[in-house]
Design an enzyme around this catalytic site. Structure first.
Site, PDB file in Angstrom:
ATOM      1  CG  LEU B  14     -39.648  26.018-100.506  1.00  0.00           C
ATOM      2  CD1 LEU B  14     -40.482  24.752-100.585  1.00  0.00           C
ATOM      3  CD2 LEU B  14     -40.547  27.241-100.419  1.00  0.00           C
ATOM      4  CG  HIS B  15     -35.244  30.837 -96.566  1.00  0.00           C
ATOM      5  ND1 HIS B  15     -35.589  31.841 -95.690  1.00  0.00           N
ATOM      6  CD2 HIS B  15     -35.419  31.339 -97.805  1.00  0.00           C
ATOM      7  CE1 HIS B  15     -35.947  32.903 -96.387  1.00  0.00           C
ATOM      8  NE2 HIS B  15     -35.839  32.633 -97.664  1.00  0.00           N
ATOM      9  CB  ALA B  16     -37.141  29.900 -91.587  1.00  0.00           C
ATOM     10  CB  SER B  19     -41.082  27.596 -94.885  1.00  0.00           C
ATOM     11  OG  SER B  19     -40.072  26.918 -95.589  1.00  0.00           O
TER      12      SER B  19
END
Lengths: 330, 89
Positions: B14-16, B19
């Site tokens: 769940l990176h930027a 996300s």
């Protein structure tokens, strides 16, 4: 866990209270308390600055050159989502409404809270996202500064009204006393906090004659300066004991230790009241020679305290640039 | 209220950007959407919250939807995870 941090002690006394932390990255942000009646306006300022930063980002997205790397729009998208994020702004709202921090302080404080959580992440990629958050918050703060000029006159009025500080201390009196912890305090900050609720100061930098030390002495409250990384180790609402005599601060000490310091506080107060009885004893040496006891003051208002201490006059009147300009403007 | 445990299968977790996709999708539903990992439970409509979960590859998260269209929201979000956020790896 208790942490003991050593620095240079100022003042002989002890302060016990909850920490209010001003974080290092926000040194260029103004810090002052607002009046309870100003809360709505201050929150509106943040939202206006946020909307303005949002417009900037939208404009940037709309005018991106065709050959811009594909990561760029995605990144701008993340920034815009952060600008609208409820988690972030409900926190900012809390610092303003409940703590009466001014807008810039509330924003930088909220950033620091979240940044700390990013720092703890194991994933290096996610950890780096702190920079995105920082940019977003900085954008909003810079937008605030644009609005600032229109507010300057009003703030100056607030700063000089002792009433604001009084109602604040009334509000907070029911709660625990507060001690201020910061990397460094600018002369402007010290002026704001001078008549405020704080019972003690802790700064990472500074020596015996730093602004913090001088002002703390003139307020008759203890401080520990040069406490290196105190502003990192201390978190908001930690219980702090400041021992100005030993130059030590204790972070979250056990109740037993707090009780011990409370006892010493009472002893000190007792000793002082005994000394007060000597107040009007003439200043004469053993062989009958009269001497004049003078007090050094920081601001003209200090003369009251000097007179109360039985001083015959003023020795040094120390004026810094800030004070001089403030005084000249009246 | 319905719940489902999901194992994160995309390489970056769940990176930027993931996300962003997740919180946008969650915000498009009227129901509450929560995501929990360990003792931490966050509002999945907040990108900040989702990033704070710091959920990487193979991390287990519990998705929880509650209210109007909870079934649809659960399905759509579970699909997004299964689709590896459209990243292909």
């Amino acid at each position: 866990m208790t942490i003991a941090i050593h620095g240079i002690g100022v003042g002989r006394s002890i302060a016990i209270g909850r920490a209010v932390v001003i974080v290092p990255s926000s040194a260029e942000v103004e810090h002052y308390f607002i009046e309870p009646a100003e809360v709505e306006d201050e929150i509106a300022r943040v939202l206006r600055a946020r909307d303005s930063a949002m417009q900037d980002a939208q404009l940037m997205l709309a005018t991106l050159p065709k050959d811009a790397p594909s990561e760029l729009p995605a990144l701008l998208d993340v920034h815009m989502m952060l600008l609208q994020d409820e988690e972030i702004f409900s926190g900012v709202r809390y610092w303003i409404a409940d703590r009466l921090y001014n807008a810039g302080w509330a924003l930088s404080n909220q950033f620091e809270r979240l940044a700390r959580q990013f720092d703890e992440m194991e994933d290096p990629y996610l950890r780096e996202r702190k920079a995105d958050l920082e940019q977003v918050i900085e954008r909003v703060i810079s937008r605030l500064h644009v609005q600032q000029s229109q507010l300057e006159s009003r703030q100056a009025a607030v700063r000089q009204s002792g009433d604001a500080q009084k109602s604040l201390s009334d509000d907070l009196e029911q709660d625990a006393p507060l001690v201020l912890t910061a990397h460094d305090l600018s002369p402007a900050d010290m002026l704001h906090f001078r008549q405020s609720v704080f019972k003690g100061f802790v700064t990472d930098v500074g020596g015996k004659n730093s602004h913090t030390a001088i002002v703390a002495r003139s307020m008759g409250i203890p401080a520990v300066v040069g406490a290196r990384s105190a502003s990192h180790l201390v978190h908001d609402d930690d219980w702090i004991v400041i021992d100005g005599d030993a130059g030590v601060i204790l972070v979250n000490p056990p109740q037993m230790v707090i009780d011990e310091y409370r006892f010493r506080q009472r002893q000190d107060a007792l000793d002082r009241s005994r000394l007060d009885r000597l107040l009007h004893t003439p200043a004469v040496t053993l062989d009958g020679q009269k001497v004049e006891l003078l007090a050094n003051i920081e601001l003209p208002e200090d003369t009251q305290a000097a007179l109360a201490a039985g001083a015959a006059g003023v020795g040094l009147f120390r004026r810094s640039e800030e004070h001089t300009s403030e005084l000249q403007s009246h | 209220m319905i719940q489902q445990t999901i194992t994160i299968s995309n390489k970056l977790g769940l990176h930027a950007r993931a996300s962003a996709k997740l919180s946008k999708l969650a915000a498009s539903f009227p129901c509450e959407v929560w995501l929990a990992r360990g003792s931490r439970r966050i509002n999945a409509k907040s990108i900040m919250g989702v990033m704070m979960l710091a959920a990487g590859l193979d991390a287990q998260v519990v998705l929880e939807t509650s209210g109007e269209q909870e079934q649809e929201a659960m399905q759509a979000i579970a699909d997004l995870f299964a689709d590896k956020f459209g990243e292909g790896e």
